[in-house]
Write a protein that holds these residues in place. Structure first.
Motif, PDB file in Angstrom:
ATOM      1  N   ARG A 197      -9.641   3.582   9.134  1.00 34.13           N
ATOM      2  CA  ARG A 197      -8.376   4.163   8.686  1.00 34.13           C
ATOM      3  C   ARG A 197      -7.398   3.029   8.405  1.00 34.13           C
ATOM      4  NH1 ARG A 197      -5.212   7.871  12.785  1.00 34.13           N
ATOM      5  NH2 ARG A 197      -4.105   5.955  13.248  1.00 34.13           N
ATOM      6  N   SER A 232       0.277   5.203  -4.076  1.00 27.71           N
ATOM      7  CA  SER A 232      -1.071   4.936  -4.600  1.00 27.71           C
ATOM      8  C   SER A 232      -1.804   3.949  -3.707  1.00 27.71           C
ATOM      9  CB  SER A 232      -0.986   4.330  -6.009  1.00 27.71           C
ATOM     10  OG  SER A 232      -0.347   5.203  -6.903  1.00 27.71           O
ATOM     11  N   TRP A 233      -3.124   4.079  -3.699  1.00 24.87           N
ATOM     12  CA  TRP A 233      -4.004   3.130  -3.015  1.00 24.87           C
ATOM     13  C   TRP A 233      -4.920   2.462  -4.032  1.00 24.87           C
ATOM     14  CZ3 TRP A 233      -3.888   1.608   2.003  1.00 24.87           C
ATOM     15  CH2 TRP A 233      -3.151   2.399   2.912  1.00 24.87           C
ATOM     16  N   SER A 285      -6.559   6.248  -5.337  1.00 22.88           N
ATOM     17  CA  SER A 285      -5.982   7.538  -5.005  1.00 22.88           C
ATOM     18  C   SER A 285      -4.477   7.520  -5.225  1.00 22.88           C
ATOM     19  CB  SER A 285      -6.274   7.842  -3.529  1.00 22.88           C
ATOM     20  OG  SER A 285      -5.686   9.049  -3.121  1.00 22.88           O
ATOM     21  N   PHE A 333     -13.496   8.550   0.124  1.00 18.50           N
ATOM     22  CA  PHE A 333     -12.114   8.175   0.434  1.00 18.50           C
ATOM     23  C   PHE A 333     -11.282   9.443   0.599  1.00 18.50           C
ATOM     24  CE2 PHE A 333     -12.658   3.761  -0.531  1.00 18.50           C
ATOM     25  CZ  PHE A 333     -13.499   3.677  -1.622  1.00 18.50           C
ATOM     26  N   SER A 334     -10.435   9.481   1.623  1.00 18.32           N
ATOM     27  CA  SER A 334      -9.452  10.549   1.786  1.00 18.32           C
ATOM     28  C   SER A 334      -8.105   9.892   2.020  1.00 18.32           C
ATOM     29  CB  SER A 334      -9.805  11.435   2.985  1.00 18.32           C
ATOM     30  OG  SER A 334     -11.033  12.070   2.783  1.00 18.32           O
ATOM     31  N   THR A 335      -7.048  10.575   1.599  1.00 19.46           N
ATOM     32  CA  THR A 335      -5.714  10.009   1.723  1.00 19.46           C
ATOM     33  C   THR A 335      -4.802  11.010   2.383  1.00 19.46           C
ATOM     34  OG1 THR A 335      -6.139   8.993  -0.427  1.00 19.46           O
ATOM     35  CG2 THR A 335      -3.938   8.761   0.467  1.00 19.46           C
ATOM     36  N   SER A 377       1.397   6.798   5.347  1.00 17.28           N
ATOM     37  CA  SER A 377       0.174   7.226   4.677  1.00 17.28           C
ATOM     38  C   SER A 377      -0.999   6.479   5.294  1.00 17.28           C
ATOM     39  CB  SER A 377       0.247   6.897   3.179  1.00 17.28           C
ATOM     40  OG  SER A 377      -0.979   7.167   2.519  1.00 17.28           O
ATOM     41  N   TYR A 378      -2.165   7.073   5.200  1.00 14.74           N
ATOM     42  CA  TYR A 378      -3.375   6.311   5.514  1.00 14.74           C
ATOM     43  C   TYR A 378      -4.472   6.634   4.522  1.00 14.74           C
ATOM     44  CZ  TYR A 378      -5.277  10.424   8.087  1.00 14.74           C
ATOM     45  OH  TYR A 378      -5.732  11.660   8.457  1.00 14.74           O
ATOM     46  N   LEU A 379      -5.358   5.656   4.352  1.00 10.72           N
ATOM     47  CA  LEU A 379      -6.568   5.795   3.551  1.00 10.72           C
ATOM     48  C   LEU A 379      -7.728   5.824   4.541  1.00 10.72           C
ATOM     49  CD1 LEU A 379      -7.896   5.641   0.643  1.00 10.72           C
ATOM     50  CD2 LEU A 379      -8.120   3.194   1.083  1.00 10.72           C
ATOM     51  N   TYR A 418      -7.317  -3.465   0.801  1.00 14.76           N
ATOM     52  CA  TYR A 418      -6.814  -2.161   0.350  1.00 14.76           C
ATOM     53  C   TYR A 418      -5.295  -2.247   0.253  1.00 14.76           C
ATOM     54  CZ  TYR A 418     -11.531  -0.603   0.806  1.00 14.76           C
ATOM     55  OH  TYR A 418     -12.896  -0.477   0.619  1.00 14.76           O
ATOM     56  N   CYS A 449      -1.538  -0.707  -0.734  1.00 11.06           N
ATOM     57  CA  CYS A 449      -0.715   0.503  -0.776  1.00 11.06           C
ATOM     58  C   CYS A 449       0.502   0.199  -1.653  1.00 11.06           C
ATOM     59  CB  CYS A 449      -0.300   0.841   0.658  1.00 11.06           C
ATOM     60  SG  CYS A 449       0.885   2.166   0.853  1.00 11.06           S
TER      61      CYS A 449
END
Lengths: 114, 109
Positions: free
Chosen positions: B19, B33-34, B47, B60-62, B71-73, B86, B88
């Motif tokens: 995460r 955005s990621w 994302s 991938f989930s956001t 936010s987290y990826l 990664y 952000c």
């Protein structure tokens, strides 16, 4: 699909020299950007352009010039290279507008000042 | 002032999950955005989120919480090739992108 091509991949110059980086995109995107990427820092915007012959300054524009000669190309000039400017320069393009638009990046150009 | 903060490094194990966190403080909010950036390569879009909650895109989930500026990826079933940085990025009220410095994810076998 499209591609963004940055040249050169490595640019070596002497302190005080004027150096130019070039960027070409075939997405037919309106907006193009130049970012600087330093280790441990977020991307910082140098210049962007929303259409041919348009130029907008970013937060880091001092010491740089840019030129949007045509829709597909955007060049960046370091007016007087300094040793603390050794970083990766990233070109990007997008469709522009106020949407959550995706940026498409080139592979980067690394500036080395000797 | 405005800022987007990310931890410098994160380590996880192949086959598990990771995460990647991002906190932000900006004047207004118009989406987050990621991007994934492999060493020596271009950042690649992963994302975009603008509404609260979890957006599941498979590997991938956001997640986004606008009230917490967070936010987290989430990457699941990690593979070695997921090792990358990664990034952000938050779009403020003027639609300017504010970038975090990126989190380097290292995945061990």
């Amino acid at each position: 699909g499209g591609i963004i091509t940055q040249t050169p991949k490595f640019l070596i110059g002497q302190e005080g020299q004027k150096l130019t980086l070039k960027c070409q995109q075939n997405f037919n995107h309106d907006t193009m950007y130049w970012y600087r990427q330093d280790s441990g820092k977020g991307l910082r915007l140098i210049y962007y352009s929303i259409t041919e012959n348009d130029l907008q300054k970013g937060d880091l524009s001092e010491g740089y010039d840019a030129s949007r000669e045509k829709k597909s190309s955007f060049s960046l000039t370091v007016t007087s290279a300094q040793k603390n400017e050794m970083a990766v320069f990233l070109c990007a393009s997008s469709t522009g507008g106020d949407s959550g638009n995706t940026l498409y990046f080139g592979e980067g150009s690394r500036l080395i000042v000797v | 002032g405005q800022g987007v903060e990310q931890p410098d490094n994160l380590m996880s194990v192949e086959g598990t999950f990771a995460r990647v966190n991002c906190t932000y403080s900006t004047s207004g909010f118009n989406g987050l955005s990621w991007y994934q950036q492999r060493e020596g390569h271009a950042p690649v879009f992963l994302s975009y989120v603008v509404l609260d909650g979890l957006k599941d895109s498979g590997h991938f989930s956001t997640f986004l919480s606008r009230s917490n500026g967070y936010s987290y990826l989430l990457l699941t079933e990690l593979q070695i090739k997921d090792s990358a940085s990664y990034l952000c990025a938050v779009r403020d009220s003027n639609y300017q992108l504010i970038w975090g410095s990126g989190t380097k994810l290292i995945i061990k076998p």
